[in-house]
Design a protein around this motif. Structure first.
Motif, short mmCIF file in Angstrom:
data_model
loop_
_atom_site.label_atom_id
_atom_site.label_comp_id
_atom_site.label_asym_id
_atom_site.label_seq_id
_atom_site.Cartn_x
_atom_site.Cartn_y
_atom_site.Cartn_z
N LYS A 1 0.82 -1.22 0.00
CA LYS A 1 0.00 0.00 0.00
C LYS A 1 0.85 1.26 0.00
O LYS A 1 0.52 2.25 -0.66
CB LYS A 1 -0.92 -0.02 1.22
N THR A 2 1.98 1.21 0.72
CA THR A 2 2.79 2.43 0.88
C THR A 2 3.89 2.57 -0.17
O THR A 2 4.38 3.68 -0.38
CB THR A 2 3.44 2.46 2.28
N THR A 3 4.29 1.48 -0.83
CA THR A 3 5.43 1.58 -1.75
C THR A 3 5.12 1.15 -3.18
O THR A 3 6.01 1.15 -4.02
CB THR A 3 6.64 0.74 -1.26
#
Length: 391
Positions: free
Chosen positions: A75-77
Motif C-alpha cells: 500500500k505504501t510503496t
C-alpha cells in the motif's frame, strides 16, 4: 541422486517443532528489533513481540504477521500488485516457480502475497547466503519458509552444495508437496535484460529420476514474469556501472548490498505485476533429450526466457525509454507528452542521488543512458520474442 543421501538441517526452513524456540531467540536480537523499528511505530513493537511469541508454526506466522506487513508495504510503496495467468496453476501439483529477478527481497515476498490473496499456498523461497549478513536475518528467513543457497564456496564444496540444493528442491516438491520459488540467475540483471543461467538449470537437474529432461519435469518448472513499473535501485545500479567503468576491479561492499535491500523495500515501485505461464513440461517433451548437459541446459534456459519475455507487463515508462534509447517515435501512441516529460524529470532526480565524487557531464549522460536501457530492455526482449528476433 536420492534425496535420502542428504540431511537438510543446515539449509531447510525451520521445522514447526522448533519454531517457538527460534522465535523466542529472534525477538531478543537487537538487530531484529532495530529493523522492526524502521517498519512500525515504537509504541506498537511490544505488542508485536507478544504476538510473535504466541505463534507456533510458519503458516500462522505468514498469515498473521507477514501477510499484513506485506499488504502495508504494498500500500505504501506500490501503485498496486496484480497477478495474471492463475488459470495455469493446478492445485493438485507443486511447482518450481522460476522468475526474473528485480528486487533482492520483494520478488518472492510480493509473489507470495499475490498467492495469499488468491488462496494459493505460499512457496518456500531460495535465498543466497551472501544476503544473510547477520545470524538474526538467517533465523528470520528460515522462520518464513526460506531455504539457503550456499555461494562463494570452493570447487569441490560448490559441487556438493549444488547436489544438496538440487536434492532438497526435488524432496520439497515430490515428498513434502510444497512449491518453491527460485530466481532464474544469481543476482539481478543490472540492465534488466533477463536471462536464465545455464548453471542454474543444470543444478536443478542434478537430482531426480531418469534422464536430464525427466528430472526437470519432476519439479514442474513454471516461468513467472515479474514487472516493476519503477526500480528504486536504478540509480544504485547506474552508480555501480560508473564505479566499475572507472575501476574494472570494483566490488560492492556488504553495506552496498544492505542499502540496496533497504532501498528496494522502502522506496516507491509503481505498479507491480506477476504473470504465471504454463509449466514447461510439454515443451521439454517436444525438444527431447540432448547428448550433453550444456546443450540441454541452454535449450531449457531459452524456453524459460521466452516465456518470461513474452509475458512482461509493459508500462508507459518502458515505451518512453525505448523511443528515447533508439531515437524513434515508434511507440509515441502508447504514452502522453506528460508521461514522457515525467520520465525525463524522474531520470534527472534519480541521477541527482548518485553519491560519487566529481561526476563529469559525460559520465552523467552515460549513466542516464544506462538507466534508460534498464527501462527499455523488457520491451526490447518482449518484441524480440514475439517477432522472432526482430525489434
Amino acid at each position: 541422486m536420492d534425496s535420502s543421501d542428504f540431511k537438510f538441517n543446515d539449509i531447510a526452513p525451520y521445522d514447526d517443532a522448533e519454531f517457538q524456540h527460534k522465535m523466542a531467540h529472534l525477538v531478543k536480537e537487537p538487530g531484529f528489533l532495530h529493523a522492526v523499528s524502521y517498519a512500525m511505530p515504537k509504541e506498537a513493537i511490544p505488542a508485536l513481540m507478544e504476538d510473535l511469541l504466541k505463534i507456533t508454526n510458519k503458516y500462522d506466522f505468514q498469515r498473521q504477521i507477514m501477510f499484513p506487513f506485506l499488504e502495508m508495504l504494498a500500500k505504501t510503496t506500490t501503485a498496486g500488485i496484480t497477478i495474471g495467468g492463475v488459470k495455469h496453476f493446478n492445485p493438485a501439483l507443486n511447482y518450481t516457480f522460476i522468475t526474473n529477478h528485480r528486487d533482492i527481497v520483494l520478488d518472492a515476498s510480493f509473489l507470495n502475497l499475490a498467492f495469499l490473496r488468491h488462496n494459493i499456498p505460499t512457496t518456500e523461497v531460495a535465498i543466497g547466503d551472501n544476503l544473510l549478513v547477520f545470524d538474526w536475518i538467517t533465523d528470520l528467513v528460515r522462520l518464513n519458509k526460506s531455504f539457503i543457497v550456499k555461494r562463494n564456496t570452493g570447487l569441490r564444496e560448490g559441487l556438493m552444495a549444488a547436489k544438496k540444493l538440487s536434492a532438497y528442491i526435488h524432496y520439497t516438491i515430490v515428498e513434502k508437496h510444497e512449491s518453491i520459488w527460485i530466481a532464474q540467475r544469481e543476482g539481478r540483471a543490472k540492465d534488466s535484460s533477463d536471462k536464465t543461467q545455464d548453471s542454474l538449470v543444470k543444478m536443478l537437474a542434478l537430482s531426480g529420476e531418469g534422464v536430464f529432461m525427466d528430472r526437470l519435469k519432476e519439479i514442474n518448472l513454471m516461468p513467472v514474469a515479474i514487472s516493476y513499473e519503477y526500480d528504486p535501485n536504478d540509480y544504485l545500479k547506474a552508480r555501480e556501472f560508473l564505479l566499475r567503468r572507472r575501476d574494472p576491479d570494483f566490488k560492492k561492499s556488504q553495506r552496498d548490498d544492505l542499502f540496496s535491500m533497504e532501498t528496494g523495500l522502502l522506496q516507491f515501485k509503481g505498479k507491480v505485476h506477476f504473470q504465471l505461464t504454463p509449466r514447461i513440461n510439454n515443451r521439454l517433451d517436444q525438444i527431447g533429450d540432448f547428448p550433453d548437459t550444456n546443450t540441454a541446459a541452454r535449450h531449457v534456459g531459452c524456453i524459460i526466457d521466452q516465456a518470461i519475455h513474452r509475458s512482461y507487463e509493459i508500462f508507459p515508462i518502458n515505451y518512453v525509454a525505448f523511443d528515447m534509447l533508439y531515437h524513434t517515435s515508434r511507440f509515441a501512441r502508447k504514452y502522453t507528452s506528460e508521461e514522457k516529460s515525467g520520465f525525463e524529470e524522474y531520470l534527472e532526480n534519480q541521477l541527482d542521488k548518485v553519491d560519487v565524487a566529481d561526476v563529469t557531464a559525460d559520465e552523467r549522460d552515460w549513466m542516464k543512458e544506462k538507466i534508460i536501457t534498464m527501462y527499455a530492455n523488457p520491451l526490447k526482449n518482449k518484441l524480440k520474442t514475439i517477432l522472432g528476433g526482430e525489434i
